[in-house]
Scaffold this motif. Structure first.
Motif: not given
Length: 399
Positions: A130, A133, A135-136, A313-314, A317-318, A321
């Motif tokens: 995490t 990431v 934004n997690y 992973y990108e 995270n996206w 967001s």
């Protein structure tokens, strides 16, 4: 399972009350599936160069590129920003998601709780770092390190959103107003042929949740951790209910239509369905029964065989967001996972309508969790009924 197109929640009477972030993002007692023993896999330690594409499996409405609705496009800006071209396969059920993941041809999946532990136990899902990431950190605490997305404190995915399975009824045809799930179980006969229920083996948990209060001698603690005696009681209740069922539903549009026409007058629903039915003139109301309810939370899980893990992973995270998570939540009809998304919704009352910031509300929701032999309620002196037997029983229940 769920199939969504463009959705808008009905306007709520009150404005969004943003609560203290510390209460939403931290707590001292997370839960996890400590009785599960998945294969030992290491989480990715750092991000490398993106691979140019990502192959996803999702529920309809989660990965939109403007082709379904020109106003719904959060894929194109992701591709432009990251260089990762998105290839998405829409799945119709949790079982299909599990089958697709086992092919090894996909990088990530938006798994619900009735699939996630199967993916973890089989080694199809990899642990997620995490820290990779960003934004997690803004994900609601009630979605972090839970029994459907983690094992012994190790995260196996990134929470996407959540929803409750409520009780909906026709206010003109159902009287008195129901406050208990008994209205669709023990007291359903006045509405024989007009009762509806969710069409999935995981619905057995709804019966177990009701029996937790109705039959305390069964000692049910977790509706997804049922020994044989508890399981048989839930199945028996559903077999009796079958005589009153007019339709089992899995397509939300069909449930809206059934309540509009009067074919259904009482049964399980989601908040988005209640909103749509009201918006189309149906005289309905959705309530949280006194026993609480089951619910669902979807988690983006990384394949242990991912060929494009950095793009995956990108994507994870996206999709959580704030702005994107708000877009998906409104389009799909669910509470977002990122607390900051509530400041980005076009309907300022959206998070009130879906109870997104009310953690006390979610504590009464038993989120779908895959039943396994190791009892998820901590018991070690009995074996619990695994999901495969839930599937068999569901076929018997429906006759």
């Amino acid at each position: 399972m769920r199939r969504y197109s463009s959705l808008k929640a009905a306007a709520a009477a009150c404005s969004l009350l943003l609560v203290s972030a510390c209460g939403m993002l931290s707590d001292s007692s997370p839960s996890s599936s400590s009785s599960l023993h998945p294969p030992h896999l290491e989480a990715q330690s750092e991000l490398g160069a993106t691979e140019g594409q990502v192959d996803l499996i999702s529920w309809a409405g989660y990965v939109e590129d403007g082709s379904t609705d020109p106003k719904a496009d959060w894929v194109s800006p992701f591709e432009k920003q990251t260089g990762c071209q998105v290839h998405n396969k829409v799945a119709a059920s949790s079982d299909e998601m599990v089958r697709l993941m086992k092919t090894g041809g996909y990088d990530a999946v938006s798994a619900s709780g009735d699939a996630s532990l199967r993916l973890i136990a089989s080694g199809e899902a990899a642990p997620v770092n995490t820290d990779l990431v960003p934004n997690y950190k803004d994900v609601f605490f009630g979605l972090k390190n839970q029994g459907w997305n983690s094992v012994d404190g190790t995260a196996y995915g990134i929470p996407h959103g959540r929803g409750a399975n409520l009780l909906m009824y026709n206010t003109q045809k159902v009287s008195p107003a129901p406050a208990s799930w008994s209205a669709v179980f023990d007291k359903a006969s006045p509405y024989k042929g007009h009762v509806t229920a969710y069409d999935s083996p995981i619905y057995i948990a709804d019966a177990a949740l009701y029996l937790r209060d109705a039959r305390p001698e069964l000692h049910i603690k977790n509706p997804y951790a049922l020994d044989q005696k508890q399981f048989d009681a839930a199945v028996d209740l559903l077999k009796k209910q079958h005589a009153d069922i007019g339709e089992y539903w899995s397509d939300y549009l069909k449930e809206v239509s059934a309540f509009k026409s009067g074919d259904s007058v009482i049964g399980t629903t989601w908040q988005v369905i209640a909103n749509l039915a009201k918006g189309e003139g149906a005289k309905v109301k959705a309530v949280m029964p006194v026993e609480g309810a089951t619910g669902w939370s979807d988690t983006w899980m990384l394949s242990s065989k991912a060929r494009h893990p950095n793009c995956a992973y990108e994507w994870m995270n996206w999709i959580i967001s704030p702005k994107v998570n708000a877009q998906v939540a409104e389009y799909y009809g669910e509470a977002p996972s990122n607390i900051k998304a509530c400041q980005e919704t076009s309907d300022r009352a959206f998070c009130d309508t879906y109870r997104a910031t009310d953690e006390n509300y979610w504590r009464d929701i038993a989120i779908w969790t895959t039943p396994v032999e190791q009892c998820l309620d901590g018991r070690t002196n009995v074996t619990c009924v695994p999901y495969a037997k839930w599937v068999q029983a569901w076929t018997e229940i429906k006759g």
